[in-house]
Design a protein around this motif. Structure first.
Motif, PDB file in Angstrom:
ATOM      1  N   GLN A  37       0.835  -1.188   0.000  1.00 21.29           N
ATOM      2  CA  GLN A  37       0.000   0.000   0.000  1.00 21.29           C
ATOM      3  C   GLN A  37       0.870   1.239   0.000  1.00 21.29           C
ATOM      4  O   GLN A  37       1.700   1.414   0.894  1.00 21.29           O
ATOM      5  CB  GLN A  37      -0.913   0.046   1.235  1.00 21.29           C
ATOM      6  N   GLY A  40      -1.462   7.239  -2.994  1.00 20.22           N
ATOM      7  CA  GLY A  40      -1.748   7.520  -4.397  1.00 20.22           C
ATOM      8  C   GLY A  40      -1.910   6.295  -5.268  1.00 20.22           C
ATOM      9  O   GLY A  40      -2.255   6.398  -6.441  1.00 20.22           O
ATOM     10  N   HIS A  41      -1.649   5.107  -4.682  1.00 25.40           N
ATOM     11  CA  HIS A  41      -1.759   3.868  -5.465  1.00 25.40           C
ATOM     12  C   HIS A  41      -2.742   2.876  -4.874  1.00 25.40           C
ATOM     13  O   HIS A  41      -3.060   1.876  -5.499  1.00 25.40           O
ATOM     14  CB  HIS A  41      -0.397   3.185  -5.579  1.00 25.40           C
ATOM     15  N   GLY A  42      -3.197   3.089  -3.701  1.00 28.85           N
ATOM     16  CA  GLY A  42      -4.059   2.095  -3.085  1.00 28.85           C
ATOM     17  C   GLY A  42      -3.272   0.837  -2.777  1.00 28.85           C
ATOM     18  O   GLY A  42      -2.087   0.875  -2.440  1.00 28.85           O
ATOM     19  N   LEU A  43      -3.920  -0.304  -2.920  1.00 31.46           N
ATOM     20  CA  LEU A  43      -3.289  -1.599  -2.673  1.00 31.46           C
ATOM     21  C   LEU A  43      -2.948  -2.231  -4.015  1.00 31.46           C
ATOM     22  O   LEU A  43      -3.812  -2.338  -4.893  1.00 31.46           O
ATOM     23  CB  LEU A  43      -4.241  -2.523  -1.911  1.00 31.46           C
TER      24      LEU A  43
END
Lengths: 115, 113
Positions: A37, A40-43
């Motif tokens: 995580q 700005g990218h999430g998971l």
């Protein structure tokens, strides 16, 4: 304790070092996953495993190695850590139903800092 | 390229009011969607899901709506409670077996007492 546990919870390592993050589940779920995580990218999925000795790449596998010799364990190794691998890592597990995978159950996460 | 997008990084809602969290997707082949909730220093936990054969799924205070033509889903929480303050992720499987989930970037919901 039943569930999915990750160790360590926190880790600081130096660039170039090898580091292994551990994941253990007690449900005998067939599937296990590693996510990272980042803001700005999430998971994002790194690797997953459908069963012992079966692993496959996810979205961002470069720089990581996994193994699954036993159903309950799914360690993630960074062979030569880089600063870009500083992140929070989550292990998850799920099982197969007649219509597909059930929802994933996540561990508490490992916060890894590479200096 | 993000196939599941949550364009609102944060949302604040008064306690007792409705919280609406939005998610857009680009891949019309997606046929199943999930919402996860995450508290600080904990792993995400599954909240609710919806299949593309439905346009609504309800579980207690949580309802997910799916608009396939707009490629949009939303999570409604009514009434909002302080314990709902968390980061919410929407997700969709990239493949038929659901092994590869792709997640949105998350929306941080804050419930104001």
């Amino acid at each position: 304790d039943a569930g999915i546990t990750q160790s360590p919870r926190y880790k600081i390592t130096e660039t170039g070092r090898q580091v292994t993050l551990m994941c253990h589940q007690t449900w005998s779920h067939s599937y296990m996953f590693w996510y990272r995580q980042d803001l700005g990218h999430g998971l994002r999925l790194i690797y997953y495993s459908a069963a012992a000795d079966i692993t496959d790449k996810g979205e961002v596998p470069d720089g990581y190695v996994v193994s699954r010799s036993k159903t309950e364990n799914f360690p993630l190794t960074l062979e030569s850590a880089t600063r870009s691998q500083t992140s929070v890592y989550f292990c998850a597990s799920s099982d197969m139903s007649s219509w597909g995978l059930t929802e994933a159950f996540f561990g508490q996460g490992t916060r890894l800092t590479v200096v | 390229d993000q196939q599941v997008k949550q364009n609102s990084p944060s949302l604040s809602v008064q306690e007792g009011r409705i919280s609406i969290l939005n998610c857009d997707y680009t891949n019309s082949m997606f046929d199943y969607f999930l919402w996860y909730k995450k508290y600080p220093a904990e792993g995400p936990t599954f909240l609710i899901s919806i299949s593309s054969i439905k346009d609504k799924n309800e579980d207690g205070r949580f309802t997910v709506f799916l608009n396939k033509s707009a490629k949009h889903l939303s999570l409604h929480i009514v009434p909002s409670q302080p314990g709902d303050s968390a980061v919410y992720f929407c997700a969709a499987p990239l493949n038929f077996g659901n092994e590869k989930l792709t997640f949105g970037t998350g929306t941080r919901l804050t419930i104001i007492p």
